[in-house]
Design an enzyme around this catalytic site. Structure first.
Site, PDB file in Angstrom:
ATOM      1  N   GLU A  37      -5.679  -4.657  10.571  1.00 40.74           N
ATOM      2  CA  GLU A  37      -4.643  -3.757  10.910  1.00 40.74           C
ATOM      3  C   GLU A  37      -4.910  -2.955  12.144  1.00 40.74           C
ATOM      4  O   GLU A  37      -5.789  -2.054  12.068  1.00 40.74           O
ATOM      5  CB  GLU A  37      -4.529  -3.069   9.875  1.00 40.74           C
ATOM      6  CG  GLU A  37      -3.952  -3.481   8.287  1.00 40.74           C
ATOM      7  CD  GLU A  37      -3.623  -2.080   7.416  1.00 40.74           C
ATOM      8  OE1 GLU A  37      -2.357  -2.518   6.996  1.00 40.74           O
ATOM      9  OE2 GLU A  37      -4.203  -1.260   7.216  1.00 40.74           O
TER      10      GLU A  37
ATOM     11  N   LYS B  30       0.098   4.162  -0.432  1.00 37.81           N
ATOM     12  CA  LYS B  30      -0.775   5.302   0.317  1.00 37.81           C
ATOM     13  C   LYS B  30      -0.574   6.664  -0.665  1.00 37.81           C
ATOM     14  O   LYS B  30      -0.539   6.439  -1.919  1.00 37.81           O
ATOM     15  CB  LYS B  30       0.015   5.476   1.584  1.00 37.81           C
ATOM     16  CG  LYS B  30      -0.255   4.455   2.500  1.00 37.81           C
ATOM     17  CD  LYS B  30      -0.277   4.595   3.907  1.00 37.81           C
ATOM     18  CE  LYS B  30      -0.385   3.230   4.571  1.00 37.81           C
ATOM     19  NZ  LYS B  30      -0.275   3.335   6.216  1.00 37.81           N
TER      20      LYS B  30
ATOM     21  N   ASN C 182       0.919  -1.121  -0.016  1.00 40.12           N
ATOM     22  CA  ASN C 182      -0.108  -0.045   0.084  1.00 40.12           C
ATOM     23  C   ASN C 182       0.946   1.172   0.092  1.00 40.12           C
ATOM     24  O   ASN C 182       1.612   1.729   1.034  1.00 40.12           O
ATOM     25  CB  ASN C 182      -0.918   0.048   1.297  1.00 40.12           C
ATOM     26  CG  ASN C 182      -1.821   1.232   1.315  1.00 40.12           C
ATOM     27  OD1 ASN C 182      -1.851   1.984   0.509  1.00 40.12           O
ATOM     28  ND2 ASN C 182      -2.686   1.513   2.574  1.00 40.12           N
TER      29      ASN C 182
ATOM     30  N   GLU D 245      -7.224   4.842   7.898  1.00 40.00           N
ATOM     31  CA  GLU D 245      -6.836   6.371   7.567  1.00 40.00           C
ATOM     32  C   GLU D 245      -8.112   7.132   6.940  1.00 40.00           C
ATOM     33  O   GLU D 245      -8.192   8.054   7.016  1.00 40.00           O
ATOM     34  CB  GLU D 245      -5.596   6.348   6.605  1.00 40.00           C
ATOM     35  CG  GLU D 245      -4.333   5.994   7.544  1.00 40.00           C
ATOM     36  CD  GLU D 245      -3.433   5.466   6.734  1.00 40.00           C
ATOM     37  OE1 GLU D 245      -2.990   5.376   5.334  1.00 40.00           O
ATOM     38  OE2 GLU D 245      -2.229   4.906   7.478  1.00 40.00           O
TER      39      GLU D 245
ATOM     40  N   HIS E 252      -9.727   1.571   4.793  1.00 36.96           N
ATOM     41  CA  HIS E 252      -8.703   1.672   5.512  1.00 36.96           C
ATOM     42  C   HIS E 252      -8.668   2.584   6.625  1.00 36.96           C
ATOM     43  O   HIS E 252      -9.535   3.566   6.573  1.00 36.96           O
ATOM     44  CB  HIS E 252      -7.544   2.019   4.813  1.00 36.96           C
ATOM     45  CG  HIS E 252      -5.921   2.228   5.192  1.00 36.96           C
ATOM     46  ND1 HIS E 252      -5.683   2.960   6.229  1.00 36.96           N
ATOM     47  CD2 HIS E 252      -4.885   1.100   5.081  1.00 36.96           C
ATOM     48  CE1 HIS E 252      -4.521   2.664   6.495  1.00 36.96           C
ATOM     49  NE2 HIS E 252      -4.030   1.567   6.138  1.00 36.96           N
TER      50      HIS E 252
ATOM     51  N   GLY F 159       2.468   2.283  11.314  1.00 33.76           N
ATOM     52  CA  GLY F 159       3.541   3.415  11.198  1.00 33.76           C
ATOM     53  C   GLY F 159       4.374   3.703  12.668  1.00 33.76           C
ATOM     54  O   GLY F 159       4.738   4.715  12.712  1.00 33.76           O
TER      55      GLY F 159
ATOM     56  N   SER G  61       3.495  -2.014  10.599  1.00 34.99           N
ATOM     57  CA  SER G  61       4.709  -1.875  10.917  1.00 34.99           C
ATOM     58  C   SER G  61       5.512  -3.353  10.521  1.00 34.99           C
ATOM     59  O   SER G  61       6.273  -3.721  11.065  1.00 34.99           O
ATOM     60  CB  SER G  61       5.012  -1.644  12.379  1.00 34.99           C
ATOM     61  OG  SER G  61       4.455  -0.556  12.980  1.00 34.99           O
TER      62      SER G  61
END
Ligand code: 13P
Length: 248
Positions: free
Chosen positions: A164, A8, A6, A93, A91, A170, A210
């Site tokens: 996730e 992003k 991904n 985000e 996702h 991250g 991660s």
């Protein structure tokens, strides 16, 4: 095994083309399902670049309607026309920054299900607060049931679930392999409840958050069907080494 990159919103079109070219050189043959998800603007170029190579392409989002007055949105058919075979949906985000809710995610999954050969990668995961309150299972079960409510798996249709945890994205933090194994089992049980025994063949459960070439090693025993990789997918060699660890 699936290894999904991904990218992003990290790369310009030029940089995406260059990275796809490097992926193409490295993954001439692969026994795993390698999928790369660039931004919408890079998607046509990356699809073209990887056309004859064993690296599939996915989008990072999709809209649920086929066409109409939906300014700024992209349909599932448009993704197919470009050559995308996968699409990331829900996702964290997007849930956080774009206000994406479970009912929207459900409609997006349905749009992918009704488009031939477009496999949704549904992202679910608990926040740090959910985790501290020990509410992980409730959160995952709610996210799954709302996203899949009333949907059925047609013949030949597949679904990928990416677990996730938000606190692992991250941050360098990764759950223990036993925890991932446990959550993977919980997800598989829920999928069987929605789709029957067919889900064992038609669904895959990935872990993301991660993951890099070292954090992936202990997770190989956790029973997942693959990984969804963010920042470690932005360097072709690093991603290739990670993939080698998973495949070998
Ligand atoms: P990182 O691998 O950078 O933690 O990102 C994970 C992710 O969000 C993939 O979708």
């Amino acid at each position: 095994m699936f290894i999904v990159a991904n990218w992003k919103m990290n790369l310009s079109i030029k940089d995406s083309i260059a990275l796809a070219k490097e992926y193409g050189k490295l993954f001439k043959k692969s026994s795993a399902n390698i999928v790369v998800c660039p931004s919408f603007t890079s998607l046509p170029f990356v699809c073209k670049m990887l056309e004859s190579l064993p690296v599939a392409v996915g989008a990072q989002d999709v809209f649920w309607e086929k066409a109409g007055a939906f300014t700024g949105e992209i349909s599932a058919e448009d993704l197919k026309e470009l050559g995308a075979e996968y699409v990331i949906i829900g996702h964290s985000e997007r849930r956080e920054y774009l206000g994406e809710e479970d009912w929207m995610i459900r409609r997006k999954i349905e749009a992918a299900f009704t488009t031939r050969n477009l496999t949704p990668i549904l992202c679910i995961g608990e926040s740090a607060e959910d985790h501290e309150r020990d509410e992980r299972e409730e959160v995952l079960s709610r996210q799954l049931s709302e996203a899949l409510d009333g949907l059925s798996l047609g013949i030949g249709q597949s679904l990928i679930i990416a677990y996730e945890p938000i606190w692992a994205i991250g941050t360098g933090l990764v759950p223990e392999p036993e925890e991932i194994a446990y959550v993977t089992d919980v997800i598989r049980v829920l999928l069987r409840r929605y789709f029957g025994d067919r889900s064992d063949r038609a669904c895959a459960v990935l872990y993301g958050g991660s993951i890099d070439e070292s954090t992936v090693v202990p997770l190989m025993e956790s029973g997942v069907d693959g990984f969804l990789v963010g920042s470690a997918s932005l360097k072709a060699r690093e991603f290739y080494r990670l993939a080698e660890r998973v495949i070998n």
